[in-house]
Design a protein around this motif. Structure first.
Motif, PDB file in Angstrom:
ATOM      1  N   ASP A   1       0.836  -1.206   0.000  1.00  0.00           N
ATOM      2  CA  ASP A   1       0.000   0.000   0.000  1.00  0.00           C
ATOM      3  C   ASP A   1       0.871   1.257   0.000  1.00  0.00           C
ATOM      4  O   ASP A   1       0.481   2.297  -0.536  1.00  0.00           O
ATOM      5  N   ILE A   2       2.058   1.154   0.620  1.00  0.00           N
ATOM      6  CA  ILE A   2       2.966   2.307   0.654  1.00  0.00           C
ATOM      7  C   ILE A   2       4.241   2.034  -0.141  1.00  0.00           C
ATOM      8  O   ILE A   2       5.044   2.941  -0.360  1.00  0.00           O
ATOM      9  N   GLY A   3       4.446   0.778  -0.567  1.00  0.00           N
ATOM     10  CA  GLY A   3       5.624   0.445  -1.373  1.00  0.00           C
ATOM     11  C   GLY A   3       6.928   0.459  -0.606  1.00  0.00           C
ATOM     12  O   GLY A   3       7.986   0.723  -1.182  1.00  0.00           O
ATOM     13  N   GLU A   4       6.870   0.166   0.692  1.00  0.00           N
ATOM     14  CA  GLU A   4       8.070   0.230   1.536  1.00  0.00           C
ATOM     15  C   GLU A   4       8.174  -1.036   2.389  1.00  0.00           C
ATOM     16  O   GLU A   4       7.162  -1.643   2.744  1.00  0.00           O
ATOM     17  N   PRO A   5       9.415  -1.426   2.785  1.00  0.00           N
ATOM     18  CA  PRO A   5       9.558  -2.507   3.771  1.00  0.00           C
ATOM     19  C   PRO A   5       9.195  -1.983   5.155  1.00  0.00           C
ATOM     20  O   PRO A   5       9.664  -0.918   5.553  1.00  0.00           O
ATOM     21  N   VAL A   6       8.355  -2.721   5.875  1.00  0.00           N
ATOM     22  CA  VAL A   6       7.903  -2.255   7.188  1.00  0.00           C
ATOM     23  C   VAL A   6       8.514  -3.069   8.330  1.00  0.00           C
ATOM     24  O   VAL A   6       8.524  -2.623   9.474  1.00  0.00           O
ATOM     25  N   LYS A   7       8.991  -4.267   8.020  1.00  0.00           N
ATOM     26  CA  LYS A   7       9.632  -5.107   9.032  1.00  0.00           C
ATOM     27  C   LYS A   7      10.796  -5.842   8.394  1.00  0.00           C
ATOM     28  O   LYS A   7      10.837  -6.048   7.172  1.00  0.00           O
ATOM     29  N   MET A   8      11.752  -6.251   9.241  1.00  0.00           N
ATOM     30  CA  MET A   8      12.887  -7.031   8.768  1.00  0.00           C
ATOM     31  C   MET A   8      13.147  -8.179   9.740  1.00  0.00           C
ATOM     32  O   MET A   8      13.214  -7.964  10.952  1.00  0.00           O
ATOM     33  N   ILE A   9      13.270  -9.391   9.218  1.00  0.00           N
ATOM     34  CA  ILE A   9      13.623 -10.560  10.021  1.00  0.00           C
ATOM     35  C   ILE A   9      15.101 -10.840   9.782  1.00  0.00           C
ATOM     36  O   ILE A   9      15.504 -11.159   8.660  1.00  0.00           O
ATOM     37  N   ASP A  10      15.905 -10.681  10.845  1.00  0.00           N
ATOM     38  CA  ASP A  10      17.364 -10.733  10.692  1.00  0.00           C
ATOM     39  C   ASP A  10      17.972 -11.762  11.642  1.00  0.00           C
ATOM     40  O   ASP A  10      18.918 -11.466  12.367  1.00  0.00           O
TER      41      ASP A  10
ATOM     42  N   LYS B   1      19.573 -25.142   9.893  1.00  0.00           N
ATOM     43  CA  LYS B   1      18.628 -24.924  10.983  1.00  0.00           C
ATOM     44  C   LYS B   1      17.219 -24.711  10.446  1.00  0.00           C
ATOM     45  O   LYS B   1      17.024 -24.078   9.412  1.00  0.00           O
ATOM     46  N   LEU B   2      16.267 -25.260  11.180  1.00  0.00           N
ATOM     47  CA  LEU B   2      14.846 -25.038  10.929  1.00  0.00           C
ATOM     48  C   LEU B   2      14.345 -24.072  12.001  1.00  0.00           C
ATOM     49  O   LEU B   2      14.595 -24.280  13.186  1.00  0.00           O
ATOM     50  N   ARG B   3      13.651 -23.017  11.574  1.00  0.00           N
ATOM     51  CA  ARG B   3      13.190 -21.999  12.524  1.00  0.00           C
ATOM     52  C   ARG B   3      11.693 -21.761  12.356  1.00  0.00           C
ATOM     53  O   ARG B   3      11.178 -21.766  11.237  1.00  0.00           O
ATOM     54  N   VAL B   4      11.028 -21.510  13.481  1.00  0.00           N
ATOM     55  CA  VAL B   4       9.648 -21.016  13.483  1.00  0.00           C
ATOM     56  C   VAL B   4       9.704 -19.604  14.062  1.00  0.00           C
ATOM     57  O   VAL B   4      10.144 -19.410  15.204  1.00  0.00           O
ATOM     58  N   VAL B   5       9.273 -18.628  13.249  1.00  0.00           N
ATOM     59  CA  VAL B   5       9.471 -17.212  13.577  1.00  0.00           C
ATOM     60  C   VAL B   5       8.114 -16.516  13.685  1.00  0.00           C
ATOM     61  O   VAL B   5       7.192 -16.819  12.916  1.00  0.00           O
ATOM     62  N   GLU B   6       8.003 -15.597  14.646  1.00  0.00           N
ATOM     63  CA  GLU B   6       6.855 -14.695  14.685  1.00  0.00           C
ATOM     64  C   GLU B   6       7.198 -13.532  13.756  1.00  0.00           C
ATOM     65  O   GLU B   6       8.098 -12.743  14.055  1.00  0.00           O
ATOM     66  N   PRO B   7       6.550 -13.398  12.593  1.00  0.00           N
ATOM     67  CA  PRO B   7       7.072 -12.503  11.551  1.00  0.00           C
ATOM     68  C   PRO B   7       7.036 -11.017  11.898  1.00  0.00           C
ATOM     69  O   PRO B   7       7.917 -10.268  11.489  1.00  0.00           O
ATOM     70  N   ARG B   8       6.059 -10.568  12.673  1.00  0.00           N
ATOM     71  CA  ARG B   8       5.967  -9.125  12.934  1.00  0.00           C
ATOM     72  C   ARG B   8       7.054  -8.642  13.876  1.00  0.00           C
ATOM     73  O   ARG B   8       7.550  -7.528  13.732  1.00  0.00           O
TER      74      ARG B   8
ATOM     75  N   GLU C   1      -4.179  -3.757   9.720  1.00  0.00           N
ATOM     76  CA  GLU C   1      -4.703  -4.640  10.759  1.00  0.00           C
ATOM     77  C   GLU C   1      -3.679  -5.708  11.125  1.00  0.00           C
ATOM     78  O   GLU C   1      -3.430  -5.965  12.309  1.00  0.00           O
ATOM     79  N   TRP C   2      -3.090  -6.333  10.095  1.00  0.00           N
ATOM     80  CA  TRP C   2      -2.132  -7.403  10.380  1.00  0.00           C
ATOM     81  C   TRP C   2      -0.898  -6.855  11.089  1.00  0.00           C
ATOM     82  O   TRP C   2      -0.398  -7.460  12.045  1.00  0.00           O
ATOM     83  N   LEU C   3      -0.397  -5.718  10.646  1.00  0.00           N
ATOM     84  CA  LEU C   3       0.801  -5.136  11.252  1.00  0.00           C
ATOM     85  C   LEU C   3       0.547  -4.701  12.691  1.00  0.00           C
ATOM     86  O   LEU C   3       1.471  -4.636  13.499  1.00  0.00           O
TER      87      LEU C   3
END
Length: 475
Positions: free
Chosen positions: A163-172, A198-205, A378-380
């Motif tokens: 909607d804004i064309g920008e990255p809002v989060k980064m998983i590092d 490694k196998l990871r389960v991440v909370e993306p936000r 809403e999701w963010l």
């Protein structure tokens, strides 16, 4: 009392694969020769997209599904990338929007016109720059509109709000190249496999790692969430270099629930899971067969059903969404198989044999439809919601009315979590350094050849000048 064999009752025990006739295949397609471990194919209810071999940048074809048969060599392409295209994915809610990622470090969003392309498309509706290295994977969020995930060779996963064309989060949290990404049903969890084994389960936000497994005995390559069962399935290689699958509890990755060896071949195993039928399909890269299993809630968890066999090896497989299947033929899954040697895309339908031609409600439960459950904001903000379900009996021809509107923005520095992504470049890998070395060696050889050609031409000119001076006319 006489011994009787124990047969397991299942409505999918006799599922079989049916290959489309030659006139319903897509022929004459220059499928890419790139060795990247992706499918290079994406399909929805309207279009088929295939990454093609091309010079001077990356391109892919977009073909309407009804346009089967031989594809002309000059068929229009989507060709705006400056590097090889590594992955393509259709938007699950807007059927003419497709995302692509490339070796040129960009992610691009394309809007395909009604009826397909009439000429080459070079201008994307949105260009996303945030990775400092090539981008190998893109994935759309399963329940939220306009949220896109991209994984690059800079070991980062960026979450884009289109909607804004920008990255809002980064998983590092990764220390090497990310090989695969998979979401659970409502998109609240992201599972990843990585080259660091490694196998990871991440909370993306938040980017927080909830569970992590160091897979030393089972080197993971691919991962898939098994619907709402709270389980994961991975494919990989055992310590004896045999192909293997493993089942995991997503809340405890200390040890797999089961490990099962498949065979001794070397091609990567791609897993596909159908949450509606609880069926798992395993297709090997370079194989011609597709094995399928039924997933249960109790031991032994995994029940082998049958195997589809074909002599033609597959480079990758596209999968048709549920609402694009032919329910009148009891079709429960459909692959689009890339046969590189023949330049052929071959549809393979997985069919439950039934005598009745009426709608079979037991094999077509309510399934995720084409309407998003959440907006990006809403999701963010932390909201999770299950997908909006639809019935294939009445709604499977329904089209989404959502329209994609690209934001207007200027190229600038990309700052996420206080880090400028375009400036924060990780150290180069050994393979990248080798590629740079060989590229520089090729450039040196080319320059030497040019210099030698110029030297030869100079000598020729000097000889011609000397002959002219010594000619009788000049005397």
């Amino acid at each position: 009392m006489s011994w009787r064999p124990q047969y397991r009752s299942s409505k999918f025990r006799n599922v079989y694969g049916k290959v489309a006739s030659r006139e319903h295949c897509f022929d004459g397609i220059p499928i890419t020769k790139n060795v990247h471990d992706n499918h290079f194919c994406a399909v929805n209810a309207r279009f088929l997209a295939i990454v093609t071999e091309s010079a001077g940048g990356g391109s892919f074809l977009v073909i309407p599904l009804e346009q089967t048969g031989r594809i002309e060599p000059n068929y229009p392409k989507v060709c705006g990338h400056q590097g090889n295209v590594l992955d393509i994915k259709w938007n699950p809610f807007i059927e003419n929007i497709i995302a692509s990622c490339s070796e040129d470090t960009s992610v691009r969003i394309w809007e395909i016109p009604e009826g397909g392309l009439k000429r080459n498309m070079t201008e994307a509706v949105l260009e996303l720059y945030g990775h400092s290295r090539r981008v190998g994977l893109v994935e759309w969020h399963p329940t939220t509109n306009n949220i896109l995930f991209s994984a690059g060779y800079d070991y980062k996963v960026l979450i884009w709000n289109l909607d804004i064309g920008e990255p809002v989060k980064m998983i590092d949290c990764h220390t090497d190249v990310i090989l695969c990404m998979s979401f659970n049903t409502d998109g609240s969890l992201l599972a990843t496999t990585c080259k660091d084994k490694k196998l990871r389960v991440v909370e993306p936000r938040s980017g927080r790692v909830l569970q992590e497994a160091s897979c030393k005995n089972h080197r993971v390559n691919r991962v898939v969430f098994l619907g709402s069962t709270k389980r994961l399935l991975t494919t990989g290689v055992s310590r004896w270099n045999t192909r293997q699958i493993a089942l995991w509890d997503q809340e405890d990755l200390a040890m797999p629930l089961i490990e099962e060896e498949i065979d001794g071949l070397s091609g990567l195993l791609f897993p596909f899971y159908d949450a509606d039928t609880h069926m798992l399909y395993l297709a090997g890269k370079g194989d011609g067969n597709i094995r399928y299993y039924e997933i249960g809630s109790e031991k032994p968890y995994l029940s082998y059903l049958m195997e589809f066999r074909s002599p033609a090896p597959q480079k990758g497989l596209g999968v048709m969404p549920k609402h694009g299947l032919d329910v009148s033929a009891c079709e429960v899954f459909r692959f689009y198989k890339l046969v590189t040697l023949k330049g052929l895309i071959e549809p393979i339908s997985m069919i439950v044999p039934r005598r009745s031609e009426t709608y079979q409600e037991d094999i077509y439960p309510m399934t995720p439809g084409t309407e998003p459950a959440l907006t990006p904001d809403e999701w963010l903000s932390g909201v999770n919601r299950d997908p909006i379900l639809m019935s294939l009996k009445e709604g499977y021809k329904k089209t989404s009315k959502i329209v994609f509107k690209a934001p207007v923005r200027e190229k600038k520095s990309v700052v996420v979590n206080g880090i400028d992504l375009l400036e924060n470049v990780p150290p180069r890998t050994e393979n990248e350094l080798l590629r740079m070395f060989f590229r520089q060696q090729d450039e040196i050889r080319r320059l030497k050849d040019e210099l030698s050609q110029k030297d030869i031409r100079i000598r020729q000119l000097q000889l011609e000048l000397k002959n002219l001076r010594n000619s009788p006319k000049n005397n």
